[in-house]
Write a protein that holds these residues in place. Structure first.
Motif, PDB file in Angstrom:
ATOM      1  N   ASP A   1      66.543  19.874  18.521  1.00 27.72           N
ATOM      2  CA  ASP A   1      66.387  18.436  18.695  1.00 27.72           C
ATOM      3  C   ASP A   1      67.672  17.645  18.460  1.00 27.72           C
ATOM      4  OD1 ASP A   1      66.511  18.838  16.015  1.00 27.72           O
ATOM      5  OD2 ASP A   1      64.771  17.632  15.502  1.00 27.72           O
ATOM      6  N   GLU A   2      68.792  18.280  18.318  1.00 30.38           N
ATOM      7  CA  GLU A   2      70.059  17.580  18.146  1.00 30.38           C
ATOM      8  C   GLU A   2      70.899  17.739  19.410  1.00 30.38           C
ATOM      9  OE1 GLU A   2      72.049  18.942  14.699  1.00 30.38           O
ATOM     10  OE2 GLU A   2      70.381  18.531  13.375  1.00 30.38           O
ATOM     11  N   ILE A   3      71.574  16.663  19.799  1.00 33.60           N
ATOM     12  CA  ILE A   3      72.427  16.706  20.971  1.00 33.60           C
ATOM     13  C   ILE A   3      73.874  16.685  20.496  1.00 33.60           C
ATOM     14  CG2 ILE A   3      73.165  15.490  23.047  1.00 33.60           C
ATOM     15  CD1 ILE A   3      70.373  14.314  23.230  1.00 33.60           C
ATOM     16  N   ASN A   4      74.649  17.591  21.003  1.00 31.60           N
ATOM     17  CA  ASN A   4      76.067  17.630  20.676  1.00 31.60           C
ATOM     18  C   ASN A   4      76.787  16.619  21.565  1.00 31.60           C
ATOM     19  OD1 ASN A   4      78.593  18.260  19.853  1.00 31.60           O
ATOM     20  ND2 ASN A   4      78.599  20.363  20.623  1.00 31.60           N
ATOM     21  N   ILE A   5      77.289  15.518  20.973  1.00 32.37           N
ATOM     22  CA  ILE A   5      77.917  14.452  21.772  1.00 32.37           C
ATOM     23  C   ILE A   5      79.423  14.606  21.875  1.00 32.37           C
ATOM     24  CG2 ILE A   5      76.077  12.829  21.252  1.00 32.37           C
ATOM     25  CD1 ILE A   5      78.068  11.473  19.312  1.00 32.37           C
ATOM     26  N   THR A   6      79.987  15.627  21.280  1.00 38.35           N
ATOM     27  CA  THR A   6      81.437  15.819  21.324  1.00 38.35           C
ATOM     28  C   THR A   6      81.971  15.937  22.757  1.00 38.35           C
ATOM     29  OG1 THR A   6      81.347  16.865  19.155  1.00 38.35           O
ATOM     30  CG2 THR A   6      83.346  17.205  20.446  1.00 38.35           C
ATOM     31  N   PRO A   7      81.359  16.722  23.649  1.00 42.27           N
ATOM     32  CA  PRO A   7      81.878  16.771  25.023  1.00 42.27           C
ATOM     33  C   PRO A   7      81.776  15.424  25.745  1.00 42.27           C
ATOM     34  CG  PRO A   7      80.441  18.647  24.623  1.00 42.27           C
ATOM     35  CD  PRO A   7      80.329  17.741  23.447  1.00 42.27           C
ATOM     36  N   MET A   8      80.728  14.652  25.452  1.00 42.42           N
ATOM     37  CA  MET A   8      80.607  13.332  26.080  1.00 42.42           C
ATOM     38  C   MET A   8      81.697  12.391  25.578  1.00 42.42           C
ATOM     39  SD  MET A   8      76.545  12.585  26.538  1.00 42.42           S
ATOM     40  CE  MET A   8      76.143  12.643  24.812  1.00 42.42           C
ATOM     41  N   LEU A   9      82.020  12.450  24.287  1.00 43.14           N
ATOM     42  CA  LEU A   9      83.091  11.611  23.754  1.00 43.14           C
ATOM     43  C   LEU A   9      84.444  12.023  24.330  1.00 43.14           C
ATOM     44  CD1 LEU A   9      82.028  11.270  20.023  1.00 43.14           C
ATOM     45  CD2 LEU A   9      81.918   9.554  21.814  1.00 43.14           C
ATOM     46  N   ASP A  10      84.680  13.318  24.483  1.00 42.37           N
ATOM     47  CA  ASP A  10      85.919  13.777  25.097  1.00 42.37           C
ATOM     48  C   ASP A  10      86.055  13.224  26.511  1.00 42.37           C
ATOM     49  OD1 ASP A  10      86.578  15.183  22.842  1.00 42.37           O
ATOM     50  OD2 ASP A  10      85.879  17.122  23.610  1.00 42.37           O
ATOM     51  N   LEU A  11      84.995  13.271  27.266  1.00 38.54           N
ATOM     52  CA  LEU A  11      85.016  12.737  28.625  1.00 38.54           C
ATOM     53  C   LEU A  11      85.270  11.230  28.623  1.00 38.54           C
ATOM     54  CD1 LEU A  11      84.601  13.209  31.657  1.00 38.54           C
ATOM     55  CD2 LEU A  11      82.181  12.726  31.284  1.00 38.54           C
ATOM     56  N   ALA A  12      84.635  10.514  27.704  1.00 36.23           N
ATOM     57  CA  ALA A  12      84.829   9.062  27.626  1.00 36.23           C
ATOM     58  C   ALA A  12      86.281   8.719  27.291  1.00 36.23           C
ATOM     59  CB  ALA A  12      83.888   8.458  26.587  1.00 36.23           C
ATOM     60  N   TYR A  13      86.893   9.460  26.371  1.00 34.46           N
ATOM     61  CA  TYR A  13      88.289   9.206  26.015  1.00 34.46           C
ATOM     62  C   TYR A  13      89.230   9.509  27.179  1.00 34.46           C
ATOM     63  CZ  TYR A  13      86.726   8.668  21.200  1.00 34.46           C
ATOM     64  OH  TYR A  13      86.107   8.242  20.074  1.00 34.46           O
ATOM     65  N   VAL A  14      88.977  10.590  27.891  1.00 32.67           N
ATOM     66  CA  VAL A  14      89.815  10.925  29.044  1.00 32.67           C
ATOM     67  C   VAL A  14      89.700   9.847  30.117  1.00 32.67           C
ATOM     68  CG1 VAL A  14      90.080  12.551  30.959  1.00 32.67           C
ATOM     69  CG2 VAL A  14      89.848  13.408  28.626  1.00 32.67           C
ATOM     70  N   LEU A  15      88.484   9.374  30.386  1.00 36.02           N
ATOM     71  CA  LEU A  15      88.310   8.311  31.379  1.00 36.02           C
ATOM     72  C   LEU A  15      88.991   7.016  30.935  1.00 36.02           C
ATOM     73  CD1 LEU A  15      84.622   8.900  32.490  1.00 36.02           C
ATOM     74  CD2 LEU A  15      86.704   9.386  33.766  1.00 36.02           C
ATOM     75  N   LEU A  16      88.941   6.710  29.649  1.00 32.70           N
ATOM     76  CA  LEU A  16      89.605   5.520  29.122  1.00 32.70           C
ATOM     77  C   LEU A  16      91.117   5.624  29.299  1.00 32.70           C
ATOM     78  CD1 LEU A  16      89.337   2.819  27.597  1.00 32.70           C
ATOM     79  CD2 LEU A  16      89.576   4.125  25.486  1.00 32.70           C
ATOM     80  N   ILE A  17      91.676   6.767  29.011  1.00 32.14           N
ATOM     81  CA  ILE A  17      93.117   6.957  29.160  1.00 32.14           C
ATOM     82  C   ILE A  17      93.516   6.842  30.627  1.00 32.14           C
ATOM     83  CG2 ILE A  17      94.964   8.679  28.979  1.00 32.14           C
ATOM     84  CD1 ILE A  17      93.619   9.570  26.351  1.00 32.14           C
ATOM     85  N   ILE A  18      92.744   7.439  31.525  1.00 28.55           N
ATOM     86  CA  ILE A  18      93.035   7.342  32.956  1.00 28.55           C
ATOM     87  C   ILE A  18      92.973   5.889  33.410  1.00 28.55           C
ATOM     88  CG2 ILE A  18      92.145   7.909  35.251  1.00 28.55           C
ATOM     89  CD1 ILE A  18      91.402  10.659  34.113  1.00 28.55           C
ATOM     90  N   PHE A  19      91.975   5.142  32.940  1.00 22.68           N
ATOM     91  CA  PHE A  19      91.850   3.730  33.303  1.00 22.68           C
ATOM     92  C   PHE A  19      93.070   2.932  32.828  1.00 22.68           C
ATOM     93  CE2 PHE A  19      90.461  -0.583  32.154  1.00 22.68           C
ATOM     94  CZ  PHE A  19      90.118  -1.036  33.411  1.00 22.68           C
ATOM     95  N   ILE A  20      93.509   3.173  31.608  1.00 25.60           N
ATOM     96  CA  ILE A  20      94.664   2.448  31.060  1.00 25.60           C
ATOM     97  C   ILE A  20      95.920   2.761  31.864  1.00 25.60           C
ATOM     98  CG2 ILE A  20      96.207   2.299  29.066  1.00 25.60           C
ATOM     99  CD1 ILE A  20      93.701   2.633  27.303  1.00 25.60           C
ATOM    100  N   ILE A  21      96.125   4.024  32.192  1.00 26.00           N
ATOM    101  CA  ILE A  21      97.319   4.404  32.953  1.00 26.00           C
ATOM    102  C   ILE A  21      97.290   3.807  34.352  1.00 26.00           C
ATOM    103  CG2 ILE A  21      98.497   6.370  34.020  1.00 26.00           C
ATOM    104  CD1 ILE A  21      97.748   7.965  31.500  1.00 26.00           C
ATOM    105  N   MET A  22      96.140   3.840  34.999  1.00 24.65           N
ATOM    106  CA  MET A  22      96.060   3.322  36.368  1.00 24.65           C
ATOM    107  C   MET A  22      96.238   1.802  36.419  1.00 24.65           C
ATOM    108  SD  MET A  22      95.937   5.907  38.210  1.00 24.65           S
ATOM    109  CE  MET A  22      95.585   5.206  39.791  1.00 24.65           C
TER     110      MET A  22
END
Length: 134
Positions: free
Chosen positions: A11-32
């Motif tokens: 019943d627990e969801i591991n959110i670490t991969p989702m946070l990694d994806l969110a940070y990568v998308l944020l960095i890409i947005f800032i660079i673009m």
């Protein structure tokens, strides 16, 4: 071996991969967004004070050191400049124009641009300068 032991539901969801994806998308947005800043680099002359005519409908005409003319970062000939300014004038009759001329550009080319603006009937005209250090 235990016979009657049941497995607990996961019943627990591991959110670490989702946070990694969110940070990568944020960095890409800032660079673009920082890479998307447009403009033609020119050395403008210095003045004692500058007034900004920055409005959403402001058109920027740039004359670089080689005498090439740009309208909002797109290279144009003088005839194309006049026709495009006339079409903008029909849509927005009172739009401002800012002229950025390189410090070493021939004044004759800038005078031709000013003449075109006069023929089109542009009343709000500004020239970009650089502030002097006080």
């Amino acid at each position: 071996m235990q016979v009657g032991k049941k497995k607990k539901p996961y019943d627990e969801i591991n959110i670490t991969p989702m946070l990694d994806l969110a940070y990568v998308l944020l960095i890409i947005f800032i660079i673009m967004t920082t890479a998307a800043v447009q403009g033609i680099k020119v050395n403008v002359p210095k003045a004692s004070s500058s007034v900004s005519l920055a409005k959403p409908t402001t058109k920027a005409i740039t004359v670089d050191s080689s005498g090439a003319v740009y309208l909002d970062t797109f290279p144009v000939s003088l005839d194309e400049l006049e026709s495009q300014l006339r079409s903008f004038k029909q849509v927005t009759p009172d739009f401002p124009v800012v002229i950025k001329g390189d410090r070493v550009a021939q004044f004759g080319r800038i005078a031709e641009v000013l003449d075109i603006c006069g023929r089109v009937g542009i009343t709000q005209l500004g020239i970009v300068t650089e502030r002097t250090k006080a």
